[in-house]
Design an enzyme around this catalytic site. Sequence first.
Site, PDB file in Angstrom:
ATOM      1  N   ASP A 201      43.086  45.718  37.872  1.00  0.00           N
ATOM      2  CA  ASP A 201      44.014  44.619  37.522  1.00  0.00           C
ATOM      3  C   ASP A 201      45.243  44.770  38.400  1.00  0.00           C
ATOM      4  O   ASP A 201      45.305  45.671  39.250  1.00  0.00           O
ATOM      5  CB  ASP A 201      44.394  44.683  36.019  1.00  0.00           C
ATOM      6  CG  ASP A 201      44.812  43.315  35.457  1.00  0.00           C
ATOM      7  OD1 ASP A 201      45.863  42.792  35.900  1.00  0.00           O
ATOM      8  OD2 ASP A 201      44.101  42.772  34.599  1.00  0.00           O
ATOM      9  N   GLY A 227      45.400  46.341  42.127  1.00  0.00           N
ATOM     10  CA  GLY A 227      45.128  45.617  43.364  1.00  0.00           C
ATOM     11  C   GLY A 227      45.101  44.124  43.131  1.00  0.00           C
ATOM     12  O   GLY A 227      45.560  43.634  42.090  1.00  0.00           O
ATOM     13  N   ASP A 228      44.562  43.436  44.116  1.00  0.00           N
ATOM     14  CA  ASP A 228      44.553  41.968  44.097  1.00  0.00           C
ATOM     15  C   ASP A 228      43.103  41.495  44.250  1.00  0.00           C
ATOM     16  O   ASP A 228      42.488  41.732  45.293  1.00  0.00           O
ATOM     17  CB  ASP A 228      45.423  41.467  45.260  1.00  0.00           C
ATOM     18  CG  ASP A 228      45.379  39.954  45.397  1.00  0.00           C
ATOM     19  OD1 ASP A 228      44.817  39.287  44.509  1.00  0.00           O
ATOM     20  OD2 ASP A 228      45.908  39.455  46.399  1.00  0.00           O
ATOM     21  N   PHE A 229      42.592  40.835  43.206  1.00  0.00           N
ATOM     22  CA  PHE A 229      41.162  40.472  43.264  1.00  0.00           C
ATOM     23  C   PHE A 229      40.861  39.356  44.268  1.00  0.00           C
ATOM     24  O   PHE A 229      39.696  39.012  44.476  1.00  0.00           O
ATOM     25  CB  PHE A 229      40.559  40.200  41.885  1.00  0.00           C
ATOM     26  CG  PHE A 229      41.277  39.232  40.969  1.00  0.00           C
ATOM     27  CD1 PHE A 229      41.835  38.062  41.428  1.00  0.00           C
ATOM     28  CD2 PHE A 229      41.327  39.503  39.603  1.00  0.00           C
ATOM     29  CE1 PHE A 229      42.452  37.161  40.566  1.00  0.00           C
ATOM     30  CE2 PHE A 229      41.937  38.609  38.722  1.00  0.00           C
ATOM     31  CZ  PHE A 229      42.507  37.449  39.207  1.00  0.00           C
ATOM     32  N   HIS A 247      38.779  31.347  34.009  1.00  0.00           N
ATOM     33  CA  HIS A 247      39.435  30.177  33.395  1.00  0.00           C
ATOM     34  C   HIS A 247      40.927  30.089  33.761  1.00  0.00           C
ATOM     35  O   HIS A 247      41.549  29.071  33.520  1.00  0.00           O
ATOM     36  CB  HIS A 247      39.226  30.160  31.872  1.00  0.00           C
ATOM     37  CG  HIS A 247      40.084  31.104  31.097  1.00  0.00           C
ATOM     38  ND1 HIS A 247      40.403  30.905  29.779  1.00  0.00           N
ATOM     39  CD2 HIS A 247      40.683  32.265  31.455  1.00  0.00           C
ATOM     40  CE1 HIS A 247      41.164  31.893  29.356  1.00  0.00           C
ATOM     41  NE2 HIS A 247      41.347  32.735  30.351  1.00  0.00           N
TER      42      HIS A 247
HETATM   43  C1  SAM Z   1      43.515  36.232  30.798  1.00  0.00           C
HETATM   44  S1  SAM Z   1      43.724  37.879  31.317  1.00  0.00           S
HETATM   45  C2  SAM Z   1      42.154  38.590  30.873  1.00  0.00           C
HETATM   46  C3  SAM Z   1      42.266  40.047  30.507  1.00  0.00           C
HETATM   47  C4  SAM Z   1      40.979  40.712  30.012  1.00  0.00           C
HETATM   48  N1  SAM Z   1      39.920  40.671  31.007  1.00  0.00           N
HETATM   49  C5  SAM Z   1      40.507  40.092  28.702  1.00  0.00           C
HETATM   50  O1  SAM Z   1      39.359  39.644  28.613  1.00  0.00           O
HETATM   51  O2  SAM Z   1      41.282  40.109  27.737  1.00  0.00           O
HETATM   52  C6  SAM Z   1      43.595  37.741  33.100  1.00  0.00           C
HETATM   53  C7  SAM Z   1      43.909  39.041  33.817  1.00  0.00           C
HETATM   54  O3  SAM Z   1      43.849  38.796  35.243  1.00  0.00           O
HETATM   55  C8  SAM Z   1      44.844  39.619  35.833  1.00  0.00           C
HETATM   56  N2  SAM Z   1      45.173  39.136  37.187  1.00  0.00           N
HETATM   57  C9  SAM Z   1      45.846  38.000  37.519  1.00  0.00           C
HETATM   58  N3  SAM Z   1      45.959  37.896  38.857  1.00  0.00           N
HETATM   59  C10 SAM Z   1      45.351  38.995  39.392  1.00  0.00           C
HETATM   60  C11 SAM Z   1      45.107  39.442  40.727  1.00  0.00           C
HETATM   61  N4  SAM Z   1      45.513  38.711  41.788  1.00  0.00           N
HETATM   62  N5  SAM Z   1      44.429  40.597  40.926  1.00  0.00           N
HETATM   63  C12 SAM Z   1      44.000  41.320  39.839  1.00  0.00           C
HETATM   64  N6  SAM Z   1      44.176  40.947  38.551  1.00  0.00           N
HETATM   65  C13 SAM Z   1      44.849  39.795  38.317  1.00  0.00           C
HETATM   66  C14 SAM Z   1      46.003  39.512  34.863  1.00  0.00           C
HETATM   67  O4  SAM Z   1      46.932  40.563  35.049  1.00  0.00           O
HETATM   68  C15 SAM Z   1      45.307  39.554  33.519  1.00  0.00           C
HETATM   69  O5  SAM Z   1      45.235  40.857  32.991  1.00  0.00           O
END
Ligand code: SAM
Length: 341
Positions: A201, A227-229, A247
Amino acid sequence: MAAMDRSAAELQLARLMDGYLTTQLLFVAAELGLADALADGPRTADDLAGQVGANPGALARVLRGLAVEGVVTEDGEGGFALTDLGALLREGPGSLRGPAVVRGGLYFRAVAGLLDAVRSGGTAFEHAYGARFFDHLDRHPADGSAFQDSMAGRAVREADHVVAAYDFAGVRRLVDVGGGRGIVLAAVLGAAPHVTAVLFDRPAVAEQARERLTATGLAERCRFEGGDFFTAVPSGADTYLLSRVLHDWDDEHAVRILTTCRRSVPDDGRLLVVDIVLPRFAREQPAAIRMDLHMLMLLGARERTAAEFELLLARAGWHLRRVVATGAADGLSVLEAKPAR
Ligand SMILES: C[S@@+](CC[C@H](N)C(=O)[O-])C[C@H]1O[C@@H](n2cnc3c(N)ncnc32)[C@H](O)[C@@H]1O
């Protein structure tokens, strides 16, 4: 419309229009911790006010508003008692206090930008805050923390549905991409003791997940990586999990995330997408439709139908194999995909 019907309809519409008050009543209750303060039995507003730091007269009227909604009951002598509905706002696993706090605070200001967004096609949150949602959360740790608290409450409830619906027996090493604080992952590791995992994350969130899973003793089977996905996700796993991630994004960004996962997965690997699958008719699953509106308002993003998921996955080199419904009221499902040949 007959005369009686019209007055009933007017009352119903007035109630709908006053939804903004209901959101704020729940926000006040959540911020003041009223549910926990009422946990040991009925109390008067005067008695509660000192403990929760409120004006007694205003608090009494808020409690009457909450009585209208069935969050508390009143005894007619000034005493208020918590109902089963109100007890959902108490602190603890699966609490709805976090969701009430973000709706009345962070989201409330954002939704005021909805008309602009519907007219212009932009995002309500950005109209209201002048920044993108996740950028804002990075720059405002209190809002970031409130959002993660809200996610955590929801995830606790959902995680059990996911592990009950999907058999993780064939999974050995899993990367939870955008894993948040690790609540879904903790449920998977708990249900499947043979699985090892990487939670990936944004760096600050991955650290929060490390703290949480260390406290539960599950961190031994888990690595935490920030990191950054959109750039890359950890390689070396047979299964990639995207729970409530796609979503948050429009199709272009969602395809980019799916593509980075596709680059890391072996040909015999798999992808699990945990997300709502939208119904054909809105009234079949109102909770799914409301979540879709949250995505529109906060992120300019969306929930999707099964057919839309299939197309999205195909654009990133994935083949949708099956959709496993979890039985949750909002249509939450596990979509299993394989690398396309
Ligand atoms: C809606 S939350 C879902 C969290 C978890 N997977 C769940 O089911 O409860 C979306 C997650 O994507 C992460 N996120 C957003 N942008 C990101 C990025 N560029 N790289 C990695 N993670 C990211 C956010 O920090 C957040 O924890």
